[in-house]
Motif scaffolding. Structure first.
Motif, PDB file in Angstrom:
ATOM      1  N   GLN A 218       0.801  -1.216   0.000  1.00 43.93           N
ATOM      2  CA  GLN A 218       0.000   0.000   0.000  1.00 43.93           C
ATOM      3  C   GLN A 218       0.835   1.266   0.000  1.00 43.93           C
ATOM      4  OE1 GLN A 218      -2.816  -1.107   3.395  1.00 43.93           O
ATOM      5  NE2 GLN A 218      -3.784   0.712   2.523  1.00 43.93           N
ATOM      6  N   ARG A 219       2.053   1.158   0.545  1.00 43.74           N
ATOM      7  CA  ARG A 219       2.856   2.364   0.748  1.00 43.74           C
ATOM      8  C   ARG A 219       3.511   2.828  -0.546  1.00 43.74           C
ATOM      9  NH1 ARG A 219       3.635   3.086   6.055  1.00 43.74           N
ATOM     10  NH2 ARG A 219       2.715   1.445   7.319  1.00 43.74           N
ATOM     11  N   ILE A 220       3.539   4.145  -0.732  1.00 49.69           N
ATOM     12  CA  ILE A 220       4.234   4.719  -1.882  1.00 49.69           C
ATOM     13  C   ILE A 220       5.625   5.114  -1.395  1.00 49.69           C
ATOM     14  CG2 ILE A 220       4.124   6.438  -3.719  1.00 49.69           C
ATOM     15  CD1 ILE A 220       1.587   4.928  -3.658  1.00 49.69           C
ATOM     16  N   LEU A 221       6.656   4.539  -1.995  1.00 54.69           N
ATOM     17  CA  LEU A 221       8.020   4.814  -1.543  1.00 54.69           C
ATOM     18  C   LEU A 221       8.750   5.688  -2.557  1.00 54.69           C
ATOM     19  CD1 LEU A 221       8.909   1.210  -0.323  1.00 54.69           C
ATOM     20  CD2 LEU A 221       8.105   3.141   1.058  1.00 54.69           C
ATOM     21  N   ARG A 222       9.652   6.526  -2.050  1.00 55.85           N
ATOM     22  CA  ARG A 222      10.538   7.260  -2.939  1.00 55.85           C
ATOM     23  C   ARG A 222      11.445   6.296  -3.672  1.00 55.85           C
ATOM     24  NH1 ARG A 222      12.949  12.218   0.545  1.00 55.85           N
ATOM     25  NH2 ARG A 222      10.934  13.198   0.861  1.00 55.85           N
ATOM     26  N   THR A 225      14.239   4.768  -1.735  1.00 58.63           N
ATOM     27  CA  THR A 225      13.846   3.709  -0.801  1.00 58.63           C
ATOM     28  C   THR A 225      13.363   2.483  -1.572  1.00 58.63           C
ATOM     29  OG1 THR A 225      13.101   5.476   0.669  1.00 58.63           O
ATOM     30  CG2 THR A 225      12.493   3.235   1.281  1.00 58.63           C
ATOM     31  N   VAL A 229      14.489  -1.653  -1.357  1.00 57.85           N
ATOM     32  CA  VAL A 229      13.384  -2.550  -0.985  1.00 57.85           C
ATOM     33  C   VAL A 229      13.174  -3.604  -2.083  1.00 57.85           C
ATOM     34  CG1 VAL A 229      10.860  -2.650  -0.766  1.00 57.85           C
ATOM     35  CG2 VAL A 229      12.170  -1.026   0.610  1.00 57.85           C
TER      36      VAL A 229
ATOM     37  N   ASN B   2       1.879  12.538  -1.035  1.00 58.81           N
ATOM     38  CA  ASN B   2       0.850  11.717  -1.687  1.00 58.81           C
ATOM     39  C   ASN B   2      -0.448  11.729  -0.897  1.00 58.81           C
ATOM     40  OD1 ASN B   2       2.425  10.744  -3.924  1.00 58.81           O
ATOM     41  ND2 ASN B   2       3.623   9.613  -2.403  1.00 58.81           N
ATOM     42  N   MET B  48      -7.917   7.468   7.011  1.00 60.01           N
ATOM     43  CA  MET B  48      -7.584   8.159   5.772  1.00 60.01           C
ATOM     44  C   MET B  48      -8.861   8.267   4.926  1.00 60.01           C
ATOM     45  SD  MET B  48      -3.996   6.350   4.870  1.00 60.01           S
ATOM     46  CE  MET B  48      -4.687   5.295   3.602  1.00 60.01           C
ATOM     47  N   PRO B  71      -5.434   3.250   7.937  1.00 63.27           N
ATOM     48  CA  PRO B  71      -4.089   3.384   7.362  1.00 63.27           C
ATOM     49  C   PRO B  71      -3.456   1.996   7.183  1.00 63.27           C
ATOM     50  CG  PRO B  71      -4.067   3.950   9.693  1.00 63.27           C
ATOM     51  CD  PRO B  71      -5.505   3.721   9.318  1.00 63.27           C
ATOM     52  N   PRO B  72      -2.377   1.913   6.393  1.00 69.40           N
ATOM     53  CA  PRO B  72      -1.739   0.605   6.206  1.00 69.40           C
ATOM     54  C   PRO B  72      -1.224   0.047   7.533  1.00 69.40           C
ATOM     55  CG  PRO B  72      -0.395   2.372   5.230  1.00 69.40           C
ATOM     56  CD  PRO B  72      -1.694   2.975   5.630  1.00 69.40           C
ATOM     57  N   GLN B  94      12.795   9.860   7.869  1.00 71.22           N
ATOM     58  CA  GLN B  94      11.742   9.886   6.848  1.00 71.22           C
ATOM     59  C   GLN B  94      11.534   8.499   6.239  1.00 71.22           C
ATOM     60  OE1 GLN B  94      12.089  12.904   3.811  1.00 71.22           O
ATOM     61  NE2 GLN B  94      12.684  14.504   5.240  1.00 71.22           N
ATOM     62  N   THR B  95      12.650   7.838   5.928  1.00 73.29           N
ATOM     63  CA  THR B  95      12.573   6.525   5.276  1.00 73.29           C
ATOM     64  C   THR B  95      11.938   5.493   6.198  1.00 73.29           C
ATOM     65  OG1 THR B  95      14.556   7.031   4.010  1.00 73.29           O
ATOM     66  CG2 THR B  95      13.960   4.713   4.184  1.00 73.29           C
ATOM     67  N   ALA B  98       8.318   6.140   6.398  1.00 70.37           N
ATOM     68  CA  ALA B  98       7.633   5.748   5.162  1.00 70.37           C
ATOM     69  C   ALA B  98       7.480   4.227   5.072  1.00 70.37           C
ATOM     70  CB  ALA B  98       8.390   6.272   3.941  1.00 70.37           C
ATOM     71  N   LEU B  99       8.442   3.504   5.634  1.00 68.96           N
ATOM     72  CA  LEU B  99       8.390   2.032   5.578  1.00 68.96           C
ATOM     73  C   LEU B  99       7.411   1.449   6.596  1.00 68.96           C
ATOM     74  CD1 LEU B  99      12.208   1.323   5.171  1.00 68.96           C
ATOM     75  CD2 LEU B  99      10.443   0.732   3.499  1.00 68.96           C
ATOM     76  N   GLN B 137       4.500  10.816   2.328  1.00 67.88           N
ATOM     77  CA  GLN B 137       5.069  10.083   1.192  1.00 67.88           C
ATOM     78  C   GLN B 137       4.392   8.720   1.044  1.00 67.88           C
ATOM     79  OE1 GLN B 137       7.417  10.572  -1.269  1.00 67.88           O
ATOM     80  NE2 GLN B 137       6.965   8.473  -1.891  1.00 67.88           N
ATOM     81  N   ALA B 138       4.303   7.991   2.166  1.00 66.41           N
ATOM     82  CA  ALA B 138       3.870   6.587   2.115  1.00 66.41           C
ATOM     83  C   ALA B 138       2.353   6.437   2.166  1.00 66.41           C
ATOM     84  CB  ALA B 138       4.505   5.816   3.264  1.00 66.41           C
ATOM     85  N   MET B 139       1.627   7.522   2.421  1.00 64.92           N
ATOM     86  CA  MET B 139       0.173   7.473   2.635  1.00 64.92           C
ATOM     87  C   MET B 139      -0.152   6.655   3.878  1.00 64.92           C
ATOM     88  SD  MET B 139      -1.254   7.326  -1.276  1.00 64.92           S
ATOM     89  CE  MET B 139      -2.829   8.065  -0.888  1.00 64.92           C
ATOM     90  N   ASP B 140       0.247   7.193   4.994  1.00 55.75           N
ATOM     91  CA  ASP B 140       0.020   6.580   6.305  1.00 55.75           C
ATOM     92  C   ASP B 140      -0.350   7.730   7.233  1.00 55.75           C
ATOM     93  OD1 ASP B 140       0.042   4.967   8.566  1.00 55.75           O
ATOM     94  OD2 ASP B 140       2.157   4.424   8.425  1.00 55.75           O
TER      95      ASP B 140
END
Lengths: 239, 239
Positions: A218-222, A225, A229, B2, B48, B71-72, B94-95, B98-99, B137-140
């Motif tokens: 589900q997550r959108i990663l840069r 990253t 992954v 995002n 969300m 959320p995820p 940030q990473t 996002a993960l 970024q990750a939509m969380d």
């Protein structure tokens, strides 16, 4: 710098090399090395081993070099990446190199800003510098090849099918229904889109060229990253 | 961005929110959104959904907010990380966010420079700002908890065994003989050392606290690359 990468121009004899500039400073200030110490070295595109510091001055370090080990295995991967924004590109290039990517294709896409292609980071000395940093980090010697393709359609129509050959080909595309496979550990072509993703037309063209669209969850990663992954997921036997 | 993350202070009614500053500018300049458009939104630590832009001015965007999705899933992971150098810390925070990391412990270690602890990136507003960027970024929506431990020994002796409980605990340590497991997909505590690694004494203390030392292969990766590689390898069912 976990390994000092030696270029042909660094060698003064088959088993003697001189380090100057950044690498000598690193020896002194970070590693705090002294004469008699051994540091890991590798010959560009060749073997790895150690260098014994036989002379250390304010301008150069002379090493007695022994090269007796092969570098780590390359990833069986061609990474096709929409050109990222320059600051990110530099980091992604280092990261991909550190992960063992040896074949990198930089591609245009609808959401790649034209200005990204103007970056000095794409000039050969800058490409080499950042790949050297990646190799020195990961303790590898084999320089990746970087291919620049500023036109999406001719690359995807004419070159990509040949590049894929009989390999697995994937395009990372958030929102698609197929999850990215795990521990594939086989020759693969992997396409990664720009910030905001490939547009539907581009995904369709990539699919026509033989790529399967897969998602990472589900997550959108840069992209910086997403690359580790994806590589870790596909090649857990290699990384 | 995002997803636009909404704080309690952004709401003017249960289903109305105002975006100002960075988020409004992003709407206008990156998303090129107009009145009537819908954008993905999320309530901090909540659900969300989407926000319909009902008014867009030069200073604010008013959204009619519908929150209807969870959320995820969070990663079942406590990440214990030697404090990285400030520039890298910001990116790693940030990473990791996002993960899907929700429990982050920043630890001192022999090779952590004292100056790293002075960085303004460790102040709460800066921590929040970078975690927001990771979530957007990750939509969380779920903000990680960050714990700062400037003393290695008391943390590892007194707190870590309780933190581990009956979970799997690993310390990523290049050069050890056990490879990092793949697709564990179970509650885990993962310790990652500083640049240059944990020293042998530290690895020993972590092992005494219940951690197993594992390696990621021959390559030495930066912490910002090692985190996604490890997370992807351990939790391929979650990321």
């Amino acid at each position: 710098m976990n390994l000092a990468l030696l270029f042909e121009s660094d060698f003064t004899a088959p088993d003697r090399a001189l380090l100057t500039g950044r690498r000598r400073v690193h020896l002194e200030t970070v590693l705090r090395a002294a004469e008699g110490d051994r540091i890991p070295v590798g010959q560009v595109n060749g073997k790895m081993g150690h260098g014994e510091i036989i002379r250390l001055t304010e301008t150069e370090a002379e090493l007695a070099v022994t090269l007796n080990r092969h570098p780590p295995a390359p990833l069986p991967l061609s990474l096709v990446m929409a050109m990222p924004r320059p600051k990110m590109f530099r980091r992604v290039l280092q990261t991909a190199t550190a992960l063992g990517v040896k074949d990198l294709w930089l591609l245009n896409a609808w959401k790649v800003e034209k200005s990204f292609w103007q970056t000095p980071w794409l000039e050969q000395p800058a490409l080499t510098e950042n790949m050297v940093l990646g190799l020195e980090q990961a303790m590898d010697t084999v320089m990746p090849e970087v291919h620049i393709r500023k036109l999406f359609k001719p690359f995807v129509e004419d070159e990509l099918p040949r590049l894929i050959g009989d390999r697995t080909a994937l395009v990372a595309h958030p929102g698609t229904s197929t999850p990215c496979p795990t521990h594939l550990n086989a020759p693969t072509v992997l396409c990664i889109g720009p910030e905001g993703g490939f547009i539907p037309y581009e995904v369709e063209k990539l699919e026509q060229a033989g790529c399967q669209a897969v998602h990472l969850g589900q997550r959108i990663l840069r992209v910086e990253t997403a690359v580790p992954v994806l590589v870790s997921r596909l090649f857990d036997g290699c990384v």
